[in-house]
Design a protein around this motif. Structure first.
Motif, mmCIF file in Angstrom:
data_model
loop_
_atom_site.group_PDB
_atom_site.id
_atom_site.type_symbol
_atom_site.label_atom_id
_atom_site.label_comp_id
_atom_site.label_asym_id
_atom_site.label_seq_id
_atom_site.Cartn_x
_atom_site.Cartn_y
_atom_site.Cartn_z
ATOM 1 N N TRP A 120 0.865 -1.187 0.000
ATOM 2 C CA TRP A 120 0.000 0.000 0.000
ATOM 3 C C TRP A 120 0.891 1.224 0.000
ATOM 4 C CZ3 TRP A 120 -4.794 -0.882 -1.226
ATOM 5 C CH2 TRP A 120 -5.350 -2.126 -0.922
ATOM 6 N N ASN A 121 1.459 1.547 -1.114
ATOM 7 C CA ASN A 121 2.354 2.696 -1.179
ATOM 8 C C ASN A 121 2.238 3.377 -2.539
ATOM 9 O OD1 ASN A 121 4.005 1.105 -2.968
ATOM 10 N ND2 ASN A 121 4.789 0.076 -1.150
ATOM 11 N N VAL A 122 2.925 4.497 -2.654
ATOM 12 C CA VAL A 122 2.807 5.314 -3.864
ATOM 13 C C VAL A 122 3.382 4.579 -5.073
ATOM 14 C CG1 VAL A 122 4.968 6.580 -3.551
ATOM 15 C CG2 VAL A 122 3.085 7.652 -4.752
ATOM 16 N N HIS A 123 4.320 3.680 -4.801
ATOM 17 C CA HIS A 123 4.953 2.947 -5.903
ATOM 18 C C HIS A 123 3.947 1.986 -6.549
ATOM 19 C CE1 HIS A 123 8.252 4.635 -3.706
ATOM 20 N NE2 HIS A 123 7.959 3.894 -2.661
ATOM 21 N N SER A 286 10.172 10.507 -4.625
ATOM 22 C CA SER A 286 10.251 9.943 -3.265
ATOM 23 C C SER A 286 11.400 8.961 -3.152
ATOM 24 C CB SER A 286 8.931 9.272 -2.893
ATOM 25 O OG SER A 286 8.746 8.099 -3.646
ATOM 26 N N PHE A 288 14.226 9.045 -4.666
ATOM 27 C CA PHE A 288 15.501 9.748 -4.540
ATOM 28 C C PHE A 288 15.532 10.665 -3.314
ATOM 29 C CE2 PHE A 288 15.667 8.517 -9.019
ATOM 30 C CZ PHE A 288 16.897 7.881 -9.007
ATOM 31 N N TYR A 289 14.361 11.055 -2.846
ATOM 32 C CA TYR A 289 14.327 11.893 -1.632
ATOM 33 C C TYR A 289 14.793 11.064 -0.436
ATOM 34 C CZ TYR A 289 12.673 15.545 1.494
ATOM 35 O OH TYR A 289 12.614 16.548 2.436
ATOM 36 N N TYR A 290 14.215 9.880 -0.282
ATOM 37 C CA TYR A 290 14.709 8.926 0.724
ATOM 38 C C TYR A 290 15.591 7.936 -0.021
ATOM 39 C CZ TYR A 290 11.678 10.345 4.610
ATOM 40 O OH TYR A 290 11.089 11.010 5.640
ATOM 41 N N TRP A 291 16.721 8.380 -0.436
ATOM 42 C CA TRP A 291 17.609 7.676 -1.376
ATOM 43 C C TRP A 291 18.270 6.530 -0.657
ATOM 44 C CZ3 TRP A 291 18.765 5.641 -5.421
ATOM 45 C CH2 TRP A 291 19.890 5.819 -6.212
ATOM 46 N N LEU B 148 -0.276 14.295 -6.287
ATOM 47 C CA LEU B 148 0.957 15.042 -6.008
ATOM 48 C C LEU B 148 0.919 15.646 -4.610
ATOM 49 C CD1 LEU B 148 1.661 16.799 -9.409
ATOM 50 C CD2 LEU B 148 2.959 14.964 -8.346
ATOM 51 N N PHE B 151 1.021 12.536 -1.892
ATOM 52 C CA PHE B 151 2.172 11.638 -1.892
ATOM 53 C C PHE B 151 3.498 12.334 -2.142
ATOM 54 C CE2 PHE B 151 -1.438 8.891 -3.246
ATOM 55 C CZ PHE B 151 -1.532 8.194 -2.054
ATOM 56 N N LEU B 152 3.456 13.631 -2.382
ATOM 57 C CA LEU B 152 4.733 14.307 -2.632
ATOM 58 C C LEU B 152 4.858 15.571 -1.788
ATOM 59 C CD1 LEU B 152 7.086 13.570 -4.384
ATOM 60 C CD2 LEU B 152 6.256 15.117 -6.132
ATOM 61 N N ILE B 156 7.045 15.827 1.851
ATOM 62 C CA ILE B 156 8.253 16.664 1.753
ATOM 63 C C ILE B 156 8.116 17.878 2.660
ATOM 64 C CG2 ILE B 156 9.535 18.190 0.204
ATOM 65 C CD1 ILE B 156 9.223 16.140 -1.981
ATOM 66 N N HIS B 159 8.544 16.797 6.156
ATOM 67 C CA HIS B 159 9.935 16.438 6.449
ATOM 68 C C HIS B 159 10.792 17.681 6.638
ATOM 69 C CE1 HIS B 159 14.078 15.075 5.389
ATOM 70 N NE2 HIS B 159 13.732 14.089 6.191
ATOM 71 N N LEU B 160 10.552 18.669 5.790
ATOM 72 C CA LEU B 160 11.408 19.856 5.844
ATOM 73 C C LEU B 160 11.070 20.772 7.011
ATOM 74 C CD1 LEU B 160 11.665 20.743 2.051
ATOM 75 C CD2 LEU B 160 13.344 19.578 3.484
ATOM 76 N N VAL B 170 7.503 12.334 10.507
ATOM 77 C CA VAL B 170 7.166 12.918 9.206
ATOM 78 C C VAL B 170 5.801 12.376 8.789
ATOM 79 C CG1 VAL B 170 7.873 13.103 6.807
ATOM 80 C CG2 VAL B 170 9.598 13.061 8.623
ATOM 81 N N ASP B 173 5.000 9.951 4.955
ATOM 82 C CA ASP B 173 6.085 9.278 4.245
ATOM 83 C C ASP B 173 5.949 7.754 4.303
ATOM 84 O OD1 ASP B 173 6.723 8.948 6.867
ATOM 85 O OD2 ASP B 173 8.779 9.691 6.736
ATOM 86 N N SER B 175 3.737 6.224 2.882
ATOM 87 C CA SER B 175 3.354 5.819 1.519
ATOM 88 C C SER B 175 4.567 5.684 0.621
ATOM 89 C CB SER B 175 2.399 6.851 0.930
ATOM 90 O OG SER B 175 3.091 8.064 0.733
ATOM 91 N N TRP B 176 5.713 6.085 1.091
ATOM 92 C CA TRP B 176 6.931 5.970 0.274
ATOM 93 C C TRP B 176 7.648 4.652 0.498
ATOM 94 C CZ3 TRP B 176 9.765 11.342 0.887
ATOM 95 C CH2 TRP B 176 8.984 12.321 0.254
ATOM 96 N N CYS B 192 11.219 6.724 9.053
ATOM 97 C CA CYS B 192 12.057 6.675 7.846
ATOM 98 C C CYS B 192 13.325 7.505 8.020
ATOM 99 C CB CYS B 192 11.285 7.184 6.640
ATOM 100 S SG CYS B 192 9.667 6.443 6.441
ATOM 101 N N GLU B 193 13.146 8.679 8.659
ATOM 102 C CA GLU B 193 14.260 9.618 8.703
ATOM 103 C C GLU B 193 15.395 9.143 9.623
ATOM 104 O OE1 GLU B 193 11.278 10.037 9.812
ATOM 105 O OE2 GLU B 193 11.386 10.649 11.905
ATOM 106 N N PRO B 199 17.665 14.604 2.800
ATOM 107 C CA PRO B 199 16.994 14.409 1.509
ATOM 108 C C PRO B 199 18.004 14.202 0.389
ATOM 109 C CG PRO B 199 16.228 16.409 2.593
ATOM 110 C CD PRO B 199 17.349 15.892 3.401
ATOM 111 N N PHE B 200 17.667 13.329 -0.523
ATOM 112 C CA PHE B 200 18.463 13.056 -1.715
ATOM 113 C C PHE B 200 19.882 12.568 -1.398
ATOM 114 C CE2 PHE B 200 15.303 16.251 -3.018
ATOM 115 C CZ PHE B 200 14.612 15.479 -3.928
#
Lengths: 291, 565
Positions: A120-123, A286, A288-291, B148, B151-152, B156, B159-160, B170, B173, B175-176, B192-193, B199-200
């Motif tokens: 259940w995720n965005v992917h 996402s 690459f954000y949580y890379w 968007l 999920f985006l 983000i 998180h920021l 967060v 997240d 869903s990521w 997650c963090e 980030p990136f």
């Protein structure tokens, strides 16, 4: 692109090929390309020694993912490309043929990209939207292959406005013919002639079922009356007109049903594609954000 | 037959005026020509477009006389027959002619001009689904913005802008997450963090080491770099790409420990992960003491157990089993003699069956006891495991016996010094085989050359000397220290527990060993009857991680550890 020196030489060949639909275009050239693409993707999947298990983040997963996203954007470009009808090697038909078969190949590429990891995720949302778009596309290609001939045979050389005009003509005659009738009968005639031939419910459009059809109701009422002794000549006239109205209405409704079946997939395919591009963006950013 | 032509006109103020004209003709002409019976001044109408003629009964025919057809009840046609009783509507250009029957049986033709402004595009739209479905454009926009946003933008932004408080989570997240974390990291599922710190930026070793503080490096980094085989061209390219994307290079924690794979245990590293370096290690690290190892079945050096070579100072050395190492633990002990199914030891054991758990002959378990975890065996203890037969009784006072205390040599010397030689229990039989009256069995304190009781005890046949080597150190008689290693393979893990269904003798050939210096360890070939490489079809396909741990530790490798929650 069409202005190659051989354009003239190919004219004969093209004239024959032009009768083929986009599905059979160039002797199924794009189905062959799509099959080769699938085969390469599958061989790579089983050959790549991905540890600990196949997944989208492996080097092969990234390769498939990149191929998949490029393909998706190219497939979506048909929406822009279709507005320019051109001929030649990169004709709109060639493009549409490639769109259909490479779109099908995307099922293999994207499924292998997932490594069969779903959740259940965005992917998985992006994957599900992609599959929805492809499934609606398969439906669309199928109805385009089957329905247009049914659609034109149902039309019987009438234009769409002639169909509507025919019903209006009958309505006007009904209005005149029903003048001698008592109120209880003019009421059902009026209800029938005031009824819009076009259903407002999607279900009626798709199924062709109109359970509350006023014309059918009026016809039933008149057919019951017609058997009683004290009916005048106006009853018979109105009944005949109602039968004609019903027949014309049925044809128009068959037409709207066929058109609905022909169009419905686009209501999934187009917004689905835009939603897919949004989900794909979220998926890639996402990752690459949580890379 | 009479045709009644009713012309409907609309006055400037909107009133409808009907003018009737009766024409008693069998045929009427329709057209723009002034002489037409039905005159339609409309440029869309031909000069002579159609003819209306009476037919038998109440029926009339309409026929096109020009090239244009006409419309009847909406449909274009060139000829039609109309029953005036039921009526029809004809259309020529912008005029409608409705056909019906007047009360006096005349054919009534009602002519009315109409305004042709009805939008055809509207009708087309009515046929299409656009009328009943929401606009595709709006649906697309709403779906795209919703996706968007949820999920985006939401994760983000969250998180920021989150608080520096480590407990601040967060939003969105989850869903990521592409898959569940392994069991060991389950508690981090919604954090997650904790690993994805910036980030990136890909997950760095520092994030792992912030919890795993006591992990040891496999080897110094330079040595690791030297040991790594050059990857093939394709992989070199991929590594270059990975470097461009800021992925940590080979050797990073995440290269081996892949997360988000499933909710179970984290997968063990594959054999290939080790074989990448160790398969051809000697080619690159000339000074390494390790043999090449790439697959347990195909490429693995012979075991080199750590063997006691000098019992005096308990010196140990790793010797390959191929070099037939002899162990010197400081004891005399023939396994063969003790395990024989016939003979004195078996007889002795069966004699003691009442008070010990011995069977008809001695078995391994009678002397060797596993550790609590079942991994290894405890050292043999004289009092528990030997003394039932090897009695240390040396004196009898009335109905009771005096026994030497094992392991305490000064005490033993003192005890024997005070013992009255006449009372020392000296049976007159060699051992084993014959028994004193009543079945009791005593040690032999006699020595071939006679001498003191003490000397007799230390002699090769004596109570001490039959197992121990006497040494004279520091002016005192003593015995060689005894070393019973519990673990021989210091860099490989072996647990007896999963092998419990095997007989001891299937790996340890003790029944043929006549000397304690026989090292009763199985060679690699014996293990290979069940264990071969990871991808083999052996009964137990065995990757490196089954016995070895990447991070050097004395404990079991992760494969042998229970799950952590």
């Amino acid at each position: 692109m069409a202005s190659t020196p051989h354009a003239g030489m190919r004219a004969d060949h093209k004239a024959v090929a032009d009768h083929d639909g986009f599905l059979r275009h160039a002797r199924f050239r794009w189905i062959k390309v799509a099959l080769v693409v699938c085969l390469i993707a599958l061989i790579g999947y089983f050959a790549a020694d991905v540890k600990p298990r196949p997944y989208g983040g492996s080097w092969y997963g990234y390769t498939l993912g990149t191929a998949g996203v490029l393909l998706i954007f190219w497939l979506a470009l048909l929406g822009i490309r279709k507005r320019a009808m051109t001929a030649g090697r990169w004709s709109l038909k060639a493009w549409t043929s490639a769109h259909v078969y490479l779109g099908l190949a995307l099922v293999v590429i994207a499924t292998l990209h997932t490594g069969f990891q779903f959740g259940w995720n965005v992917h998985t949302l992006a994957y599900a939207l992609m599959m929805l778009v492809i499934a609606s596309g398969i439906y669309g290609a199928a109805v385009y292959a089957v329905l247009p001939s049914t659609l034109s045979s149902n039309r019987e050389q009438l234009t769409l406005s002639q169909m509507v005009e025919g019903i209006r003509a009958i309505d006007r005659q009904l209005h005149e013919a029903a003048q001698p009738l008592t109120h209880s009968y003019t009421e059902v005639v009026l209800a029938a002639s005031e009824e819009s031939p076009f259903a407002t419910s999607l279900w009626s459009r798709l199924s062709g079922k109109y359970p509350h059809c006023a014309t059918a109701r009026a016809l039933t009422a008149f057919q019951n009356v017609a058997s009683s002794p004290d009916t005048g000549p106006a009853f018979a006239t109105v009944e005949t007109l109602l039968i004609r109205r019903k027949a014309q209405l049925d044809r128009l409704r068959r037409q709207t049903r066929l058109k609905a079946l022909l169009e419905i997939w686009l209501y999934l395919h187009i917004p689905g594609t835009i939603a897919l591009i949004a989900a794909l963006t979220a998926h890639i950013v996402s990752v690459f954000y949580y890379w | 037959m009479t045709f009644r032509i009713r012309q409907i006109e609309i006055t400037a103020d909107g009133r409808r005026i009907a003018r009737d004209t009766d024409i008693a003709q069998a045929e009427l002409s329709v057209g723009r020509a002034a002489e037409s019976d039905i005159y339609l001044p409309d440029l869309a109408v031909e000069l002579r477009q159609a003819r209306i003629a009476e037919l038998s009964g109440k029926r009339i025919t309409v026929e096109a006389t020009g090239t244009l057809g006409f419309t009847i009840d909406g449909a274009v046609t060139l000829a039609a027959t109309i029953n005036c009783g039921s009526g029809a509507e004809l259309r020529f250009g912008n005029s409608r002619i409705s056909v019906s029957l007047a009360a006096d049986e005349a054919v009534l033709l009602t002519i009315e001009r109409f305004d042709n402004a009805s939008g055809e595009s509207d009708e087309k739209r009515s046929f299409s689904l656009a009328g009943v479905m929401p606009s595709r454009r709006w649906t697309s926009w709403i779906a795209a913005l919703l996706i968007l946003g949820l999920f985006l933008v939401l994760p983000i932004t969250s998180h920021l802008t989150r608080e520096p408080d480590p407990k601040a989570q967060v939003i969105g997240d989850g869903s990521w997450s592409p898959g569940k974390l392994s069991l060991a990291h389950h508690a981090l599922e919604s954090r997650c963090e904790a690993c994805h710190v910036r980030p990136f930026e890909s997950v760095r070793d520092a994030a792992c080491l912030s919890c795993h503080k006591d992990l040891h490096d496999h080897a110094p980094p330079q040595r690791l770099a030297g040991a790594r085989a050059d990857p093939p061209l394709g992989e070199r390219f991929l590594r270059a790409v990975a470097r461009q994307f800021g992925k940590p290079g080979p050797g990073a924690c995440v290269e081996c420990h892949r997360e988000h794979a499933s909710a179970g245990r984290m997968e063990l590293p594959r054999q290939q992960f080790c074989a990448g370096c160790h398969g051809s290690l000697r080619d690159r690290l000339a000074d390494t003491k390790l043999g090449n190892a790439g697959d347990f079945g195909m490429l693995h050096p012979q075991f080199t157990p750590q063997v006691v070579t000098d019992p005096g100072n308990r010196a140990m050395r790793r010797i390959s089993l191929d070099d037939h190492p002899r162990e010197n633990g400081g004891l005399f002990f023939p396994h063969k003699l003790h395990l024989e199914s016939l003979g004195g030891v078996a007889k002795m054991g069966s004699t003691l069956r009442g008070e010990r758990s011995y069977g008809n002959q001695l078995a391994c378990k009678d002397c060797h006891h596993p550790t609590e975890d079942g991994v290894r065996f405890l050292p043999v203890r004289m009092e528990r495991d030997c003394e039932a037969c090897h009695s240390l009784v040396y004196d009898r006072v009335g109905p009771t016996f005096r026994t030497l205390k094992h392991g305490n040599i000064p005490q033993m010397i003192a005890d024997l010094s005070l013992a009255q030689p006449s009372r020392v229990v000296v049976p007159i039989r060699p051992r084993p085989g014959r028994y004193a009256a009543g079945g009791a069995y005593y040690s032999d304190f006699t020595a071939p050359g006679g001498g003191s009781v003490l000397n007799r005890a230390f002699s090769r046949q004596g109570v001490c000397g039959e197992c121990h080597t006497p040494v004279f150190a520091g002016g005192q008689t003593s015995v060689m220290p005894v070393t019973q290693p519990m673990r021989y393979m210091m860099n490989g893990w072996f647990s007896h527990k999963p092998h419990a269904q095997q007989k001891c003798s299937s790996c340890h050939h003790a029944e043929a060993s006549t000397s304690a210096s026989d090292l009763l360890l199985p060679k690699i070939a014996e293990c290979r009857t069940c264990h071969l490489g990871e991808s083999s079809r052996a009964p137990v396909p065995s990757g490196c991680a089954m016995c070895h741990s990447f991070h050097p530790a004395a404990s079991a490798p992760r494969s042998a550890k229970p799950d952590r929650n």
